[in-house]
Design a protein around this motif. Structure first.
Motif, PDB file in Angstrom:
ATOM      1  N   PRO A  17       0.842  -1.187   0.000  1.00  0.00           N
ATOM      2  CA  PRO A  17       0.000   0.000   0.000  1.00  0.00           C
ATOM      3  C   PRO A  17       0.882   1.244   0.000  1.00  0.00           C
ATOM      4  O   PRO A  17       1.994   1.220   0.545  1.00  0.00           O
ATOM      5  CB  PRO A  17      -0.765  -0.095   1.320  1.00  0.00           C
ATOM      6  CG  PRO A  17      -0.322  -1.363   1.992  1.00  0.00           C
ATOM      7  CD  PRO A  17       0.915  -1.831   1.326  1.00  0.00           C
ATOM      8  N   ILE A  18       0.403   2.279  -0.615  1.00  0.00           N
ATOM      9  CA  ILE A  18       1.171   3.529  -0.680  1.00  0.00           C
ATOM     10  C   ILE A  18       0.373   4.632   0.012  1.00  0.00           C
ATOM     11  O   ILE A  18      -0.843   4.727  -0.182  1.00  0.00           O
ATOM     12  CB  ILE A  18       1.454   3.881  -2.155  1.00  0.00           C
ATOM     13  CG1 ILE A  18       2.482   2.906  -2.723  1.00  0.00           C
ATOM     14  CG2 ILE A  18       1.938   5.321  -2.307  1.00  0.00           C
ATOM     15  CD1 ILE A  18       2.705   3.009  -4.193  1.00  0.00           C
ATOM     16  N   PRO A  19       1.020   5.430   0.849  1.00  0.00           N
ATOM     17  CA  PRO A  19       0.303   6.509   1.532  1.00  0.00           C
ATOM     18  C   PRO A  19      -0.580   7.273   0.550  1.00  0.00           C
ATOM     19  O   PRO A  19      -0.162   7.570  -0.573  1.00  0.00           O
ATOM     20  CB  PRO A  19       1.427   7.380   2.078  1.00  0.00           C
ATOM     21  CG  PRO A  19       2.535   6.408   2.340  1.00  0.00           C
ATOM     22  CD  PRO A  19       2.449   5.400   1.224  1.00  0.00           C
ATOM     23  N   GLY A  74      -5.495   1.421   3.192  1.00  0.00           N
ATOM     24  CA  GLY A  74      -4.220   0.702   3.221  1.00  0.00           C
ATOM     25  C   GLY A  74      -3.331   1.108   4.380  1.00  0.00           C
ATOM     26  O   GLY A  74      -2.187   0.655   4.471  1.00  0.00           O
ATOM     27  N   GLU A  75      -3.836   1.952   5.275  1.00  0.00           N
ATOM     28  CA  GLU A  75      -3.001   2.484   6.362  1.00  0.00           C
ATOM     29  C   GLU A  75      -2.299   1.360   7.122  1.00  0.00           C
ATOM     30  O   GLU A  75      -2.952   0.415   7.574  1.00  0.00           O
ATOM     31  CB  GLU A  75      -3.861   3.310   7.337  1.00  0.00           C
ATOM     32  CG  GLU A  75      -4.473   4.562   6.742  1.00  0.00           C
ATOM     33  CD  GLU A  75      -5.830   4.309   6.075  1.00  0.00           C
ATOM     34  OE1 GLU A  75      -6.159   3.127   5.835  1.00  0.00           O
ATOM     35  OE2 GLU A  75      -6.540   5.286   5.794  1.00  0.00           O
ATOM     36  N   TYR A  76      -1.012   1.455   7.226  1.00  0.00           N
ATOM     37  CA  TYR A  76      -0.235   0.499   8.023  1.00  0.00           C
ATOM     38  C   TYR A  76       0.998   1.216   8.551  1.00  0.00           C
ATOM     39  O   TYR A  76       1.389   2.265   8.037  1.00  0.00           O
ATOM     40  CB  TYR A  76       0.150  -0.733   7.186  1.00  0.00           C
ATOM     41  CG  TYR A  76       1.300  -0.503   6.220  1.00  0.00           C
ATOM     42  CD1 TYR A  76       1.146   0.320   5.106  1.00  0.00           C
ATOM     43  CD2 TYR A  76       2.548  -1.105   6.419  1.00  0.00           C
ATOM     44  CE1 TYR A  76       2.192   0.532   4.211  1.00  0.00           C
ATOM     45  CE2 TYR A  76       3.597  -0.897   5.521  1.00  0.00           C
ATOM     46  CZ  TYR A  76       3.418  -0.079   4.432  1.00  0.00           C
ATOM     47  OH  TYR A  76       4.452   0.140   3.565  1.00  0.00           O
ATOM     48  N   ILE A  77       1.572   0.639   9.583  1.00  0.00           N
ATOM     49  CA  ILE A  77       2.779   1.232  10.154  1.00  0.00           C
ATOM     50  C   ILE A  77       3.957   0.363   9.749  1.00  0.00           C
ATOM     51  O   ILE A  77       4.112  -0.760  10.234  1.00  0.00           O
ATOM     52  CB  ILE A  77       2.690   1.307  11.695  1.00  0.00           C
ATOM     53  CG1 ILE A  77       1.376   1.961  12.138  1.00  0.00           C
ATOM     54  CG2 ILE A  77       3.903   2.040  12.252  1.00  0.00           C
ATOM     55  CD1 ILE A  77       1.116   3.342  11.588  1.00  0.00           C
ATOM     56  N   LEU A  78       4.766   0.876   8.848  1.00  0.00           N
ATOM     57  CA  LEU A  78       5.955   0.136   8.444  1.00  0.00           C
ATOM     58  C   LEU A  78       6.915   0.112   9.620  1.00  0.00           C
ATOM     59  O   LEU A  78       7.093   1.122  10.307  1.00  0.00           O
ATOM     60  CB  LEU A  78       6.588   0.849   7.248  1.00  0.00           C
ATOM     61  CG  LEU A  78       7.907   0.288   6.724  1.00  0.00           C
ATOM     62  CD1 LEU A  78       7.960   0.477   5.214  1.00  0.00           C
ATOM     63  CD2 LEU A  78       9.109   0.956   7.376  1.00  0.00           C
ATOM     64  N   THR A  79       7.532  -1.027   9.840  1.00  0.00           N
ATOM     65  CA  THR A  79       8.497  -1.082  10.936  1.00  0.00           C
ATOM     66  C   THR A  79       9.697  -1.946  10.583  1.00  0.00           C
ATOM     67  O   THR A  79       9.581  -2.904   9.811  1.00  0.00           O
ATOM     68  CB  THR A  79       7.840  -1.614  12.232  1.00  0.00           C
ATOM     69  OG1 THR A  79       8.829  -1.668  13.256  1.00  0.00           O
ATOM     70  CG2 THR A  79       7.244  -3.003  12.036  1.00  0.00           C
TER      71      THR A  79
END
Ligand SMILES: Cc1ncc(C[n+]2csc(CCOP(=O)(O)OP(=O)(O)O)c2C)c(N)n1
Ligand code: SF4
Ligand SMILES: [Mg+2]
Lengths: 317, 714
Positions: free
Chosen positions: B534-536, B541-546
């Motif tokens: 997902p792309i901002p 698609g909101e996710y927290i990349l970590t």
């Protein structure tokens, strides 16, 4: 949502966002940790500004405070220790449409990320940069940070920090092309909200140093200030933040300070005997690098193809 | 000269640093072999002793001349590399140019004398005339090194051929030197051979400083002793007829000379000169054209060498662009539809960004000069995460700094193109020189398991095309892709087929459509490990990349199963990519005695050496790898067709014959180590770190030596 437009007609928005729309996982910070309040303030500012969650990116480094993106329901980037600012600037560089927030700690920003802090301030990209300054390395369990006060014992300096702490405000105010520098304490909700809101509204890098309580490792730092509000000084001005009288009563020392006056801001920041609260500096006209770095976004495929062939022509034989 | 200060008879004698020498003039037709004169030290500072001793020495030198005359007479006709004496004026009509297959010419000077410009134009003109060309610049480490010092040599090598040229070749055939000292740096690099013609500026012979005059004389004798064929030419004097300060302009005079010698198209050369000075006045162009003409006329009247290098009908030259590897990479970035490059200056990578800074706007791109390499890759990662795949360009020390960020890109599956223009290492090493020393660092230089795609460009053309491939791989496999090039490709200039740009090369426009909330941000396909990101801006698609261990939902997950699954999925992608690759093609027969395996910029030299060896009947073939991670499939089968397999690389390995080195202690070259682990075969290697590219000759001798050791090799 129903909002009033300039011409007093009713504006019906397709989507209205509540605090829940910005809230992610349940925070895992310790009870009494100042981070909780800062997170609440961010949620509120987002809600009040009705920013679109999917157009919002919370970027952080590594530390207790850098867990913040996980507690947002937006896009987030929980990256490397010290490197939140390069990533945040990169996000903004080709996506000026995104609302970017940065959460960083005193170790993350002022120590391992110090070079990025300085240069990012100068880039002055349009984002909100909150430094959670608890005066200690929290996540790694109580090591000295650049802002640990002299003589406060830590696990790396059990008989107390060896050197006087770094002053993040004078450093920041000494950087060219800065545009917004403020300082708050985490425990006053109104001041916290007003300053973070102003930092967010500001076009450019809204830098806020937040004196943040870590009751687990350095209770004395926050408690000392809470018990002695006279060690702090509220900056007042019509161009600064406006707070209620209740807040003014809580912080009995006041100083009228015009935030457009950089020299005065530096003098205030350099005074180690009293901690200024409010907006030290604000210049809405500083150059924003994201406006420079986002050139060419509007180009069509055909234009790019033509440009590519033009580039090759330069080397044709 | 100092000898003139001595009273009395000094016939045939001259003095250098207090020692008397004898000098005998060489007849004109022998000057190409013997030089202008022959000299011998009499090893005495006493003039009376010298006067007596001189006759014997003179006789010896004259004998040498006579011998040479006899030999010369016999071979004069076919010995094309030697000029033939002809009466002045009628020379051209009488002889004409000799047709040759290829020639290597160098121009060396102090820095700031424009040797490189001169060679670049010669190369360009040759390219335009349909010749294969490779030019490589000789760059001193300092910006303004002191004059007349070997270390300060600045210059250029131009290899012109009647076939497509893939590398800088062996020793030069001809060199123009603006002073004798700079030639020493090239001599120590093994750039010349016996018979290399040196066209040497002779102004130093009459320099007001005695030290310089002596240096010049000594060098002259030394060059002759080394078998170089020296012509002393009054370049300065000739240029002074036209300009006051020949430091600026002598290069154009030399260009004129070389254009005469190599029968280059005068109009094309003059066009290029005009292009260089297009921002200057007409007057400046004219004076440079005049210098060019003067050089041309001077060579016609005074230099007996004249060559014709026929053009080739190689397809690649039909519609060509002339670029170096860094410019090609910069163009590749643009053609890939990448629109952000974040970098920090580092030799030899920087010129790619210099180029992009000029032209990137044509495709809507931007170069960000970051505060350091970590910030540069962080910035590129941020941009990639938020939209289109970005790129960062650096060299070894920069890769070292970027290591942690590369690990993050692997862990969080962020597409990213990283270009490493390799230089000599470790540490600051050899900033301007070539090495293939970053392979292992690229593959494994990261804590934890850090699988990523690593590819290496072998040609200047691949420097262009591989960026496009890298961008596609980065996106399809949601991974950082490291593209290795090196200083040899970065500075080598060559005409390559003009790419036929297609919008299919471009990255697709930013996708901002809604994301199906049911699809996890890491919706790994269990077989291939692949997933879409997902792309901002994508709703839902909101996710927290970590960078922490995480599960499919990008939630921090320290549990055993999640960590194992994440590691499996990231690694699986390499296997999935490998499954799409074809086995590499063997150059030469698919079976034989010896297989040379290479990677990167050594391709041209290795294949040239292998072709020569094969023409001599040797059973040697070569294989060049482009994919280093994952490796191309089928290697073990290919290797099975040869008695011996060895890599030839430009990085360090222990010489098996060195002290203390045995089977247990020997450290292998980088690709060899990888291939040994990959195939469990006893793959040998030969590798060195000379700081300059390998020549076909050197590789040829390695091939010969290995074949000799091979039992039963035919
Ligand atoms: C390269 C690297 N070095 C060290 C660490 C270990 N580390 C993680 S957080 C941290 C310090 C955190 O302190 P601060 O930034 O003040 O954040 P806090 O936890 O106090 O909010 C350190 C040293 C790391 N993760 N990466
Ligand atoms: S250790 Fe300190 S900073 Fe970290 S979560 Fe607990 S209270 Fe907050
Ligand atoms: Mg801290």
């Amino acid at each position: 949502m129903f909002g009033l437009k300039g011409d007093w007609s009713l504006d019906v928005k397709e989507r209205y966002f509540t605090l829940d729309d910005y809230s992610g996982a349940v925070p895992r910070w310790c009870t009494g940790c100042g981070d909780h309040g800062i997170l609440a303030a961010i949620h509120r500012v987002c809600r009040d500004a009705q920013i679109t969650p999917e157009k919002t990116v919370a970027v952080s480094g590594i530390g207790c405070s850098s867990r913040l993106p996980h507690y947002m329901n937006t896009y987030g980037f929980h990256g490397l220790h010290g490197r939140a600012m390069p990533v945040a600037c990169g996000v903004k560089s080709r996506r000026p449409d995104l609302d970017v927030w940065v959460a960083t700690g005193d170790g993350d920003c002022f120590s391992i990320g110090a070079a990025h802090w300085i240069h990012a301030m100068r880039y002055n990209m349009d984002l909100t940069m909150l430094v959670f300054d608890n005066g200690i390395y929290g996540l790694t369990k109580k090591q000295t940070s650049p802002t640990t006060p002299l003589d406060v014992p830590t696990n790396t300096h059990p008989s107390g920090a060896l050197l006087p702490p770094l002053n993040p405000l004078t450093v920041t105010l000494g950087i060219t092309n800065i545009s917004f520098v403020a300082q708050i304490v985490d425990w006053n909700a109104q001041l916290r909200h007003e300053v973070i809101k102003k930092a967010h509204e500001h076009k450019g890098t809204g830098f806020v140093r937040i004196i943040q309580r870590c009751p687990v490792y350095v209770e004395s730092i926050g408690k000392g200030l809470q018990d002695e509000p006279t060690r702090m000084q509220l900056l007042t001005h019509e161009k600064g933040v406006q707070v209620d009288d209740s807040v003014k009563r809580l912080f009995p020392n006041h100083a009228e300070h015009d935030p457009t006056d950089l020299a005065a801001a530096l003098t205030i920041a350099a005074n180690d005997s009293i901690l200024p609260l409010g907006i030290l500096y604000h210049n809405p006209d500083a150059i924003c690098y994201d406006q420079i770095s986002s050139v060419g976004l509007e180009m069509s495929t055909d234009e790019r193809l033509a440009g590519m062939n033009q580039a090759l022509d330069h080397f044709a034989i | 000269m100092s000898s003139s200060q001595v009273a009395g008879d000094t016939k045939y004698l001259f003095k250098r640093e207090n020692t008397w020498w004898v000098k005998v003039a060489v007849p004109r037709q022998l000057r190409s072999t013997l030089g202008y004169d022959l000299r011998r030290s009499l090893r005495t500072h006493d003039i009376d002793v010298a006067r007596k001793a001189r006759w014997e020495a003179i006789k010896e030198l004259r004998d040498k001349i006579e011998k040479s005359k006899a030999a010369h007479g016999a071979e004069a006709v076919e010995a094309g590399s030697k000029p033939v004496e002809k009466g002045n004026g009628s020379r051209q009509a009488a002889r004409g140019a000799q047709t040759i297959d290829q020639h290597i010419v160098e121009i060396v000077s102090d820095s700031g004398e424009g040797a490189q410009k001169c060679g670049q134009i010669l190369g360009l003109v040759s390219g335009k005339m349909g010749n294969g060309v490779w030019t490589v610049e000789i760059i001193p480490a300092e910006i303004q090194p002191p004059a007349r010092e070997p270390q300060g040599a600045s210059g250029i090598r131009v290899r012109m051929g009647s076939h497509y040229v893939t590398n800088m070749g062996n020793q030069a055939d001809m060199v123009v030197a603006f002073n004798e000292q700079v030639l020493y740096s090239r001599i120590s690099n093994g750039a010349y051979k016996e018979g290399t013609v040196v066209l040497l500026e002779n102004m130093w012979a009459e320099d007001p400083e005695e030290r310089i005059r002596n240096q010049y004389r000594e060098a002259l004798a030394d060059f002759q002793a080394r078998g170089l064929v020296v012509y002393e030419l009054p370049l300065q004097k000739e240029c002074l007829k036209l300009v006051n300060d020949p430091r600026k302009g002598k290069n154009m005079f030399v260009l004129g000379m070389l254009c005469r010698i190599y029968r280059r198209d005068i109009e094309k050369a003059k066009d290029e000169i005009a292009k260089i000075f297009k921002r200057k006045s007409e007057k400046v162009i004219k004076i440079n054209h005049d210098l060019f003409d003067a050089g041309y006329a001077f060579a016609r009247d005074n230099i007996d060498y004249e060559y014709e290098i026929p053009s080739t009908d190689d397809e690649r030259l039909k519609s060509a662009i002339v670029v170096n590897g860094n410019t090609a990479a910069g163009l590749g970035v643009m053609a890939a539809g990448i629109d952000l490059v974040a970098m920090y200056p580092i030799t030899p990578a920087t010129s790619a960004s210099h180029y992009l800074a000029e032209d990137f706007h044509l495709t809507g791109g931007f170069v960000h000069q970051a505060e350091d390499e970590i910030a540069a890759i962080g910035f590129a990662i941020g941009a990639s995460y938020a939209g289109k795949t970005a790129c960062t360009i650096t060299s070894g020390p920069g890769i070292a700094l970027k290591t942690e960020m590369i690990g993050l890109a692997v862990m969080a599956e962020i597409p990213l193109v990283i270009i490493d223009v390799q230089r000599g290492g470790p540490s600051t090493g050899l900033p301007t020189k070539v090495e293939q020393g970053d392979l292992l660092a690229s593959l494994y230089g990261s804590p934890g398991d850090s699988p990523k795609v690593v590819i290496a460009a072998a040609t200047i053309s691949e420097c262009f095309h591989f960026v496009i491939m890298a961008r596609k791989l980065a996106e399809s496999f949601r991974t950082p892709v490291l593209l290795l090039t090196d200083a040899n490709l970065a500075t080598g200039v060559q005409p390559i087929a003009r790419p036929d740009v297609s919008d299919e090369w471009f990255a697709p426009p930013l996708d901002q459509s809604a994301w199906d909330e049911q699809v996890a941000p890491y919706d790994w396909d269990e077989t291939s490990g692949l997933s879409e990101r997902p792309i901002p801006g994508m709703r839902g698609g909101e996710y927290i990349l970590t960078g922490l261990a995480h599960n499919r939902n990008s939630k921090i997950a320290y549990d055993t199963a999640s960590n194992q699954e994440g590691a499996d999925m990231r690694s699986r992608k390499l296997a999935a990519l490998s499954a799409t690759l074809k086995p590499p093609e063997v150059h030469g027969d698919p079976t034989g005695d010896l297989l040379i395996v290479g990677w990167g910029s050594t391709l041209g030299a290795i294949e040239e050496a292998v072709d020569l060896a094969r023409a001599q009947g040797k059973k040697v073939s070569s294989l060049h790898l482009r994919f280093l991670s994952p490796l191309e499939p089928g290697l073990k089968d290919i290797f099975a067709g040869f008695k011996k397999v060895m890599t030839i690389e430009l990085n360090y390995s222990d010489d098996p014959d060195a002290p203390l080195i045995n089977e247990e202690t020997r450290r292998y070259a980088q690709l060899a180590l990888v291939l040994r682990a990959h195939t469990l075969l006893d793959i040998d290697c030969w590798s060195v770190v000379p700081g300059h590219p390998l020549s076909p000759h050197r590789i040829g001798s390695v091939i010969d030596a290995r074949l000799e050791k091979l039992e039963g090799a035919e």
